[in-house]
Scaffold this motif. Structure first.
Motif, short mmCIF file in Angstrom:
data_model
loop_
_atom_site.label_atom_id
_atom_site.label_comp_id
_atom_site.label_asym_id
_atom_site.label_seq_id
_atom_site.Cartn_x
_atom_site.Cartn_y
_atom_site.Cartn_z
N GLU A 76 45.78 61.67 32.20
CA GLU A 76 46.97 62.02 30.83
C GLU A 76 46.06 62.49 29.66
O GLU A 76 45.02 61.95 29.64
N GLY A 77 46.36 63.34 29.40
CA GLY A 77 45.65 63.97 27.92
C GLY A 77 44.63 64.96 28.40
O GLY A 77 44.47 65.86 27.46
N LEU A 78 44.58 65.10 29.78
CA LEU A 78 43.71 66.40 30.24
C LEU A 78 44.21 67.53 30.12
O LEU A 78 45.47 67.64 30.32
N LYS A 79 43.61 68.72 29.31
CA LYS A 79 44.33 69.90 29.23
C LYS A 79 43.51 70.87 29.83
O LYS A 79 42.28 70.96 29.95
N ALA A 80 44.25 72.09 30.15
CA ALA A 80 43.55 73.41 30.63
C ALA A 80 42.47 73.80 29.75
O ALA A 80 42.44 73.66 28.34
N GLY A 81 41.41 74.51 29.99
CA GLY A 81 40.35 74.82 29.22
C GLY A 81 39.19 74.08 28.99
O GLY A 81 38.02 74.43 28.68
N GLU A 82 39.53 72.77 29.52
CA GLU A 82 38.30 71.76 29.33
C GLU A 82 37.39 71.87 30.50
O GLU A 82 37.59 72.59 31.47
N LYS A 83 36.05 71.71 30.10
CA LYS A 83 34.95 71.74 30.77
C LYS A 83 34.71 70.91 32.25
O LYS A 83 35.09 69.88 31.90
N ILE A 84 34.16 71.48 33.28
CA ILE A 84 33.92 70.60 34.55
C ILE A 84 32.37 70.68 34.51
O ILE A 84 31.76 71.83 34.78
N ASN A 85 31.66 69.59 34.97
CA ASN A 85 30.37 69.54 35.03
C ASN A 85 30.04 68.75 36.38
O ASN A 85 30.62 68.05 36.58
N SER A 86 28.80 69.30 37.14
CA SER A 86 28.32 68.69 38.33
C SER A 86 27.52 67.58 38.13
O SER A 86 26.94 67.61 37.07
N THR A 87 27.51 66.56 39.17
CA THR A 87 26.64 65.67 39.19
C THR A 87 25.64 65.94 40.17
O THR A 87 24.56 65.11 40.14
N GLY A 88 25.66 66.91 40.91
CA GLY A 88 24.72 67.29 41.92
C GLY A 88 24.85 66.41 42.96
O GLY A 88 23.59 66.58 43.76
N MET A 89 25.66 65.72 43.35
CA MET A 89 25.79 64.94 44.66
C MET A 89 27.25 64.69 45.35
O MET A 89 27.99 64.75 44.14
N PRO A 90 27.25 64.24 46.33
CA PRO A 90 28.69 63.86 46.88
C PRO A 90 29.25 62.53 46.18
O PRO A 90 28.39 61.87 45.59
N LEU A 91 30.45 62.28 46.46
CA LEU A 91 30.95 60.94 45.90
C LEU A 91 30.17 59.82 46.74
O LEU A 91 30.29 59.67 47.95
N SER A 92 29.28 58.99 45.84
CA SER A 92 28.39 58.14 46.73
C SER A 92 28.40 56.82 46.11
O SER A 92 28.97 56.47 44.94
N VAL A 93 27.99 55.63 46.58
CA VAL A 93 27.90 54.50 46.12
C VAL A 93 26.53 53.99 45.99
O VAL A 93 25.68 54.44 46.76
#
Length: 591
Positions: A59-76
């Motif tokens: 909620e509140g997220l809109k088009a145009g916002e940036k996406i950054n990588s963490t450099g890894m898959p979903l991990s624990v």
């Protein structure tokens, strides 16, 4: 580690986000989205357009916002501090989150996990010059009063120790040893490992199942056993006792560590688990049960994508402790809610639905989860196991729906909970006619060595009595019991004793909540002895009204309450009374 790559949000559809400029990203890569840095995972990628499933409210997220990588898959993060903790579906600690926001999980709090500041007492087991292989234990930490956490060399790393710390107190991110591998590469090892949740952890080899998971529940241990390293499904409609059954298994099973995954259950039900478990005392150790338990809570009102990830988070933690040499049992409550999360995400992705709207890959996802169970030889040469017990919540108790039907294909024990038994207050409400276990053959030798030479034959005989009784009850309901011959009326009476005195178990009674195998064996022997002596009298022409002595039959039923686990010799007194009564009866009619 964050890279300089940046994508751009183009569309927000609930937990699914579409993005462009994503050609430098990879499928299954973990990303942060927007100013709040929401956590997400790329689930599909076509050229420079990606679909991302988000593990927080969008909620509140809109088009145009940036996406950054963490450099890894979903991990624990795997290290000391997991046991006794409570996490959400992506391993964020609920107690820590509560201190930040008492009522709700706020967006953008980042990937909090185990405490990185806490100091642990570390006992080093290696020295400079030692050569270490993957999975080898190089240090130990007393994680709780009952579990020693073994710090291992991560998979696919080996080498010579070129420096090692002394015994002392360290945080999980401090370097304990430095390894130089065969290629000259340097590896600094800490107490924590990171592992992608959707990738099974490796082991030296899988080994055949050969041990019973002792639960103290008679209907399971004798009739429908679960093996260490095995898989079991507990399907049942609302109110049939799935959660109570799993609580009993979590409390009493002889696994070293329990991972309880509340996957999409109602908030009030999960709250009860979170409140009750810390107060329970572990009967094996006398310490709080949380000293060997990890709780993962992802309720039905939490983000649906995190619910989908929660079972992978739980199984990865279980595999990590398995690699230390522990037997781990996973309780997933319930896989139906997890499948519903898959269905919702598939709908958002506009995928072609299969049966009842579930995605076509539902069977393969279930198979991927259950196949991570098993008994293995670890890289340390120890035998350890992961056992998976998944509850299934079919709508209206309809076992023909897709989740139950597909789960049945991938599990070896099917413990069907019955609505009629539950309404009759017969708990555990496991239907003894439709349930089955494929582990009987595998464990036959174990049973003969550890329980009794004739236990397999006794089990088969008792199940046959229950099946006969089921057929006879159809006749009784039509024309009454009086038309049956005495040998068939005896089957009805013995089946009643078997159901009330053996299969029915009171979780709230101190003597009945947990029953040792030795007592279980002697109880079923006593019921069999009662049947054999009574049947002999029937064949001698003695009327059933004389054979069916109410007080004697009640005494056999009440063994479960009257005989403590450590005084099973008292059952011999009941057997003696059976012999005395039928000897007198035979003598009377002989004369």
């Amino acid at each position: 580690m964050t890279t300089d790559r940046e994508g751009i949000v183009t569309l927000v559809n609930g937990p699914v986000v579409k993005a462009k400029n994503m050609s430098f990203f990879k499928v299954r890569e973990m990303v942060t989205i927007g100013e709040k840095r929401l956590i997400g995972e790329i689930i599909s990628l076509e050229k420079d357009e990606a679909t991302i499933q988000v593990y927080e409210e969008t909620e509140g997220l809109k088009a145009g916002e940036k996406i950054n990588s963490t450099g890894m898959p979903l991990s624990v993060k795997l290290g000391p501090g997991l046991i006794g903790n409570m996490f959400d579906g992506i391993q964020r600690p609920l107690k820590t989150i509560e201190s930040i926001s008492p009522n709700f999980i706020p967006e953008g709090i980042g990937l909090l996990s185990i405490d990185e500041e806490k100091k642990w007492d570390v006992k080093m087991l290696v020295k400079e010059g030692d050569y270490l292989k993957q999975g080898q234990v190089f240090a130990e930490v007393p994680e709780t009063l009952v579990i020693t956490h073994k710090i291992m060399v991560p998979p696919n790393i080996s080498g010579k120790v070129i420096s090692a710390k002394e015994n002392g107190s360290y945080s999980i991110r401090e370097c304990l040893i430095v390894l130089e591998d065969d290629d000259g590469k340097i590896h600094e090892l800490t107490m924590v490992q990171e592992w992608p949740v959707r990738t099974p952890r490796p082991s030296a080899r899988r080994i055949p199942i050969k041990q019973l998971l002792r639960t103290g529940q008679r209907v399971l241990d004798i009739f429908f056993p679960i093996a260490k390293g095995g898989t079991a499904a507990v399907p049942g409609g609302f109110g049939t006792g799935k959660t109570v059954t799993q609580h009993q298994l979590a409390k009493w099973s002889d696994a070293d560590i329990i991972v309880y995954i509340g996957c999409g259950e109602r908030g009030n039900e999960m709250t009860a688990v979170l409140e009750e478990f810390p107060e329970l005392i572990d009967p094996r150790t006398g310490k709080p049960i949380m000293e060997r338990t990890i709780l993962i809570a992802n309720t039905s009102n939490m983000p649906v994508a995190a619910r989908e990830a929660s079972i992978y988070t739980g199984i990865t933690m279980a595999e990590y402790y398995r690699d230390m040499g522990y037997d781990v049992a996973i309780m997933a409550d319930s896989t139906s809610r997890w499948a519903e999360a898959l269905r919702e995400i598939a709908g958002r992705l506009e995928e072609m639905p299969a049966e009842e709207g579930y995605p076509a890959y539902l069977p393969s996802r279930l198979a991927e989860f259950y196949e991570r169970a098993g008994m293995v030889e670890t890289f340390n040469g120890e035998e350890a196991s992961v056992t998976i017990i998944g509850a299934v919540s079919p709508p209206g108790g309809d076992f023909s729906e897709p989740v139950t039907e597909n789960t049945k294909r991938f599990v070896n024990a099917f413990l069907a909970l019955d609505k009629k038994l539950a309404y009759a207050r017969h708990y555990p409400a496991i239907n003894y006619l439709t349930s089955y276990s494929g582990y009987i053959k595998m464990l036959e030798e174990w049973y003969r060595e550890n329980v009794g030479e004739d236990i397999i034959e006794l089990r088969a005989k008792m199940l046959k009595i229950l099946q006969e009784e089921n057929k006879l009850m159809e006749i009784v309901q039509l024309v009454g019991e009086d038309v049956l011959p005495d040998d068939q009326r005896l089957i009805l009476e013995i089946a009643k004793v078997l159901k009330k005195g053996f299969l029915q178990q009171n979780a709230l009674h101190p003597e009945d909540t947990y029953v040792e195998l030795a007592k279980q064996y002697k109880m079923i022997k006593t019921i069999n002895h009662l049947y054999d002596r009574a049947y002999k009298c029937v064949k001698s022409g003695i009327p059933i009204s004389q054979i069916r002595k109410e007080r004697l039959f009640d005494e056999v039923i009440k063994i479960k309450y009257s005989v403590p686990n450590d005084q099973i010799d008292l059952i011999d007194d009941v057997i003696e009374k059976i012999d005395q009564y039928y000897e007198q009866l035979e003598s009377k009619y002989k004369d």
